[in-house]
Enzyme design. Sequence first.
Site, mmCIF file in Angstrom:
data_model
loop_
_atom_site.group_PDB
_atom_site.id
_atom_site.type_symbol
_atom_site.label_atom_id
_atom_site.label_comp_id
_atom_site.label_asym_id
_atom_site.label_seq_id
_atom_site.Cartn_x
_atom_site.Cartn_y
_atom_site.Cartn_z
ATOM 1 N N GLU A 45 0.883 -1.174 0.000
ATOM 2 C CA GLU A 45 0.000 0.000 0.000
ATOM 3 C C GLU A 45 0.915 1.216 0.000
ATOM 4 O O GLU A 45 1.380 1.652 1.057
ATOM 5 C CB GLU A 45 -0.904 -0.011 1.243
ATOM 6 C CG GLU A 45 -1.846 -1.215 1.318
ATOM 7 C CD GLU A 45 -3.063 -1.068 0.418
ATOM 8 O OE1 GLU A 45 -3.294 0.038 -0.105
ATOM 9 O OE2 GLU A 45 -3.789 -2.062 0.249
ATOM 10 N N CYS A 63 -2.036 9.385 2.112
ATOM 11 C CA CYS A 63 -1.566 8.761 0.870
ATOM 12 C C CYS A 63 -2.453 9.109 -0.316
ATOM 13 O O CYS A 63 -1.984 9.117 -1.446
ATOM 14 C CB CYS A 63 -1.503 7.253 1.048
ATOM 15 S SG CYS A 63 -3.077 6.538 1.584
HETATM 16 P P1 NAD Z 1 8.035 4.617 5.290
HETATM 17 O O1 NAD Z 1 8.146 3.797 4.039
HETATM 18 O O2 NAD Z 1 9.156 5.497 5.655
HETATM 19 O O3 NAD Z 1 7.787 3.683 6.569
HETATM 20 C C1 NAD Z 1 6.683 2.804 6.663
HETATM 21 C C2 NAD Z 1 7.006 1.675 7.616
HETATM 22 O O4 NAD Z 1 8.084 0.924 7.083
HETATM 23 C C3 NAD Z 1 7.438 2.092 9.027
HETATM 24 O O5 NAD Z 1 6.827 1.217 9.956
HETATM 25 C C4 NAD Z 1 8.950 1.878 9.006
HETATM 26 O O6 NAD Z 1 9.480 1.531 10.263
HETATM 27 C C5 NAD Z 1 9.092 0.714 8.060
HETATM 28 N N1 NAD Z 1 10.379 0.647 7.375
HETATM 29 C C6 NAD Z 1 11.286 1.643 7.190
HETATM 30 N N2 NAD Z 1 12.335 1.187 6.488
HETATM 31 C C7 NAD Z 1 12.085 -0.116 6.232
HETATM 32 C C8 NAD Z 1 12.784 -1.130 5.528
HETATM 33 N N3 NAD Z 1 13.950 -0.892 4.931
HETATM 34 N N4 NAD Z 1 12.208 -2.348 5.428
HETATM 35 C C9 NAD Z 1 11.003 -2.598 5.975
HETATM 36 N N5 NAD Z 1 10.304 -1.688 6.674
HETATM 37 C C10 NAD Z 1 10.835 -0.454 6.787
HETATM 38 O O7 NAD Z 1 6.671 5.444 5.119
HETATM 39 P P2 NAD Z 1 6.056 6.548 6.074
HETATM 40 O O8 NAD Z 1 6.881 7.795 5.998
HETATM 41 O O9 NAD Z 1 5.734 5.978 7.398
HETATM 42 O O10 NAD Z 1 4.657 6.806 5.350
HETATM 43 C C11 NAD Z 1 4.521 7.684 4.267
HETATM 44 C C12 NAD Z 1 4.341 6.940 2.967
HETATM 45 O O11 NAD Z 1 3.357 5.931 3.115
HETATM 46 C C13 NAD Z 1 3.824 7.847 1.858
HETATM 47 O O12 NAD Z 1 4.470 7.506 0.665
HETATM 48 C C14 NAD Z 1 2.348 7.506 1.789
HETATM 49 O O13 NAD Z 1 1.761 7.787 0.560
HETATM 50 C C15 NAD Z 1 2.365 6.048 2.098
HETATM 51 N N6 NAD Z 1 1.083 5.609 2.644
HETATM 52 C C16 NAD Z 1 0.328 4.771 1.886
HETATM 53 C C17 NAD Z 1 -0.913 4.374 2.350
HETATM 54 C C18 NAD Z 1 -1.781 3.456 1.553
HETATM 55 O O14 NAD Z 1 -2.748 2.955 2.110
HETATM 56 N N7 NAD Z 1 -1.492 3.207 0.291
HETATM 57 C C19 NAD Z 1 -1.369 4.815 3.596
HETATM 58 C C20 NAD Z 1 -0.557 5.656 4.339
HETATM 59 C C21 NAD Z 1 0.674 6.056 3.849
#
Ligand code: NAD
Length: 478
Positions: A221, A255
């Site tokens: 997502e 998002c």
């Molecule tokens: P992020 O990718 O920085 O982090 C998301 C999660 O991934 C966190 O729990 C983090 O600890 C974990 N993470 C970080 N590095 C990782 C790695 N190398 N391997 C596995 N896990 C890892 O995202 P964010 O800043 O928390 O959220 C913002 C992004 O999420 C935006 O791009 C937004 O559009 C997207 N988003 C999408 C949806 C959806 O439903 N499609 C909903 C909310 C946010």
Amino acid sequence: MTKQIISTVAGLAGLLEQQKQAFDRAGAVGMADRRRRIQTAVDLLVKYHKPLVEAMDADFGGRPRGYSLMNDVIGSLTSLKYARDHFEPWMANEPRAPFPPYDQFGAQAWVMYQPKGSVGIIGTWNAPLFTLFSPLASALAAGNRAILKPSEVVPRTAQVVAEAVVDMFDPLEVGVVTGGPDMGEAFTSQPFDHIVFTGSTQVGKAVMRNAADNLVPVTLELGGKSPTIVARSADLATAAFRIGVAKASNAGQLCVNPDIVYVAREQLEDFVAALKRTFGELFPSVPGNPDMVAVVNPRHLARVESYVSDATQAGARVECAPAPVATDTAERRRPLSIVIDPPSTAKIMHEEIFGPAVVVKPYDQIDEVITDINSRPRPLALYYFGEDAGEQQRVLEHTLSGGVCINEAMFHAAMEDAPFGGVGASGMGHYHGREGFLEFSHARTVFKAPAYDPRREWGLLPPYSEQFLAMMEAQVTP
Ligand code: NAD
């Protein structure tokens, strides 16, 4: 198994192993168990809603509690209750037609929807409950166990989520681990039976690479730059109002938030004025305004502000609503920056904004807009404001996005009776509704043979007769 918050990789691996053993031991997961698990998640949110919204307020440095209730607590409860109240008929075996002549000899066939096992769910900071509990609803409805990993960017919220899960759930059914990117790396390297990752496109790629090593299926997502088209046939005031309300939600940190808004060239100034008016009405002031969500941390604030200043330097006009006033450094509430017609090379034209800024781009012909949208990675959402049915259909048929709203923004994501997910760079797979149930189920085909086996009598087995080849050739028909 002791009930505790897990923050080590060894602890995570041990819990997953035990969940998998419990899953194998238990066999079929009946309706009562599924309903009880979903209900436990409902009860968890009801019991812990106050500390959860307080934690979100503190983590963001300002997030109205009513907003957190609406967006995260009630949003999650709605998914859980919908799954609880609808999953039973989804579980039923589906009879399928066996092929001839076996159908006439009494063969039977069906598809059974079985849980996959243990689902790992990684959440984000921007919707820290929804991104965990909404996919959990679909995963539990499908009979799975789960381990959650909240985002470390909202540490107080993650801690309350972890305490609540440990308090309410048997860890063999739903467990929780805490940690940041390192834990995320380790989490996605585990042999889960399915992983749901919500987050950025960049991290999503790393998640998929890790999952590939164990051939773990993934639901990604992700985000993107959701384009918003204001057609000439749109009611400009209504479009500006609804887009403004969407940008105001969570300070644009969503998002599915509108990102680039395409407006007919001759209507651009009227649209910008209406958008400013809307935002000014919603938020007459900025610093200390308790109705406004703050940008989650200094890093994300600097990120959004750098896109705006880069666009300004590249020659774009920027209007703020309401007008900015000097703020102390701890205050992270910001007015909406409306970035008008930045050049295509500006960062803001490529990076997901995910904050209190928006691009307004003029167009002459709708096909230019379609071409621009199609030249970019597939977005999570697309919004069309307008009354021209032909043009609306043209936009729908000539673009691709995770979901669409017509004459609104973001509402499609709130629908429980329809899948929510992305396509291409905005993700794969989905949750919500029957499609979410299917995502976390293995569709297992069962063929039950009849007593009579016609193959010998019909000359279909070796040693082949002379007629066998002719019989086969006779069946190669158009
Ligand atoms: P992020 O990718 O920085 O982090 C998301 C999660 O991934 C966190 O729990 C983090 O600890 C974990 N993470 C970080 N590095 C990782 C790695 N190398 N391997 C596995 N896990 C890892 O995202 P964010 O800043 O928390 O959220 C913002 C992004 O999420 C935006 O791009 C937004 O559009 C997207 N988003 C999408 C949806 C959806 O439903 N499609 C909903 C909310 C946010």
